[in-house]
Design a protein around this motif. Structure first.
Motif, PDB file in Angstrom:
ATOM      1  N   ARG A   1      26.341  37.670  41.854  1.00  0.00           N
ATOM      2  CA  ARG A   1      26.683  39.005  42.351  1.00  0.00           C
ATOM      3  C   ARG A   1      26.416  39.057  43.849  1.00  0.00           C
ATOM      4  O   ARG A   1      25.403  38.584  44.333  1.00  0.00           O
TER       5      ARG A   1
ATOM      6  N   GLU B   1      27.630  44.509  46.074  1.00  0.00           N
ATOM      7  CA  GLU B   1      28.605  44.676  45.007  1.00  0.00           C
ATOM      8  C   GLU B   1      28.026  45.560  43.891  1.00  0.00           C
ATOM      9  O   GLU B   1      26.924  45.320  43.405  1.00  0.00           O
ATOM     10  N   THR B   2      28.784  46.572  43.519  1.00  0.00           N
ATOM     11  CA  THR B   2      28.364  47.432  42.411  1.00  0.00           C
ATOM     12  C   THR B   2      28.566  46.667  41.101  1.00  0.00           C
ATOM     13  O   THR B   2      29.325  45.692  41.052  1.00  0.00           O
TER      14      THR B   2
ATOM     15  N   GLY C   1      30.353  47.565  38.624  1.00  0.00           N
ATOM     16  CA  GLY C   1      31.781  47.624  38.312  1.00  0.00           C
ATOM     17  C   GLY C   1      32.595  46.640  39.126  1.00  0.00           C
ATOM     18  O   GLY C   1      33.509  45.988  38.608  1.00  0.00           O
ATOM     19  N   GLU C   2      32.282  46.521  40.398  1.00  0.00           N
ATOM     20  CA  GLU C   2      32.990  45.563  41.260  1.00  0.00           C
ATOM     21  C   GLU C   2      32.706  44.130  40.816  1.00  0.00           C
ATOM     22  O   GLU C   2      33.608  43.294  40.794  1.00  0.00           O
ATOM     23  N   TYR C   3      31.454  43.876  40.458  1.00  0.00           N
ATOM     24  CA  TYR C   3      31.085  42.540  39.990  1.00  0.00           C
ATOM     25  C   TYR C   3      31.812  42.211  38.687  1.00  0.00           C
ATOM     26  O   TYR C   3      32.369  41.132  38.535  1.00  0.00           O
TER      27      TYR C   3
ATOM     28  N   ALA D   1      34.626  43.439  37.633  1.00  0.00           N
ATOM     29  CA  ALA D   1      36.044  43.244  37.930  1.00  0.00           C
ATOM     30  C   ALA D   1      36.290  41.852  38.519  1.00  0.00           C
ATOM     31  O   ALA D   1      37.268  41.187  38.170  1.00  0.00           O
ATOM     32  N   ARG D   2      35.387  41.409  39.397  1.00  0.00           N
ATOM     33  CA  ARG D   2      35.547  40.069  39.998  1.00  0.00           C
ATOM     34  C   ARG D   2      35.388  38.988  38.934  1.00  0.00           C
ATOM     35  O   ARG D   2      36.184  38.043  38.873  1.00  0.00           O
TER      36      ARG D   2
END
Length: 92
Positions: free
Chosen positions: A15, A19-20, A22-24, A26-27
């Motif tokens: 991570r 990075e939130t 949710g962003e993590y 999604a990635r």
């Protein structure tokens, strides 16, 4: 969620600092498309408990446990190794 962080880090996708969750998630989902649903389920449960201050019901907890078992399954090791190898080759 902590297990997912470890899973991603061990798979070569730690991570990022800002990075939130949710962003993590999604990635990770972009790097592991066949596991996107499982990753989303874990992240959604984390959001509900942490930010929504909701206790997960038994059915949701069982779904998240199944999602985690699939991520941790030896069947996913090949996908993780392949993705990590291709990422290193591409310079990402």
């Amino acid at each position: 969620y902590q297990k997912l962080l470890s899973w991603g880090r061990n798979g070569g996708f730690p991570r990022r600092f800002a990075e939130t969750p949710g962003e993590y998630g999604a990635r990770l989902g972009r790097h592991f498309p066949p596991l996107r649903g499982e990753i989303s389920l874990i992240i959604d449960g984390y959001h509900d408990e942490t930010y929504g201050e909701q206790e997960l019901d038994k059915a949701s907890g069982k779904k998240i446990q199944r999602a985690w078992r699939r991520l941790a399954s030896p069947f996913c090791w090949v996908l993780r190794l392949k993705t990590r190898f291709l990422t290193v080759i591409r310079g990402g």
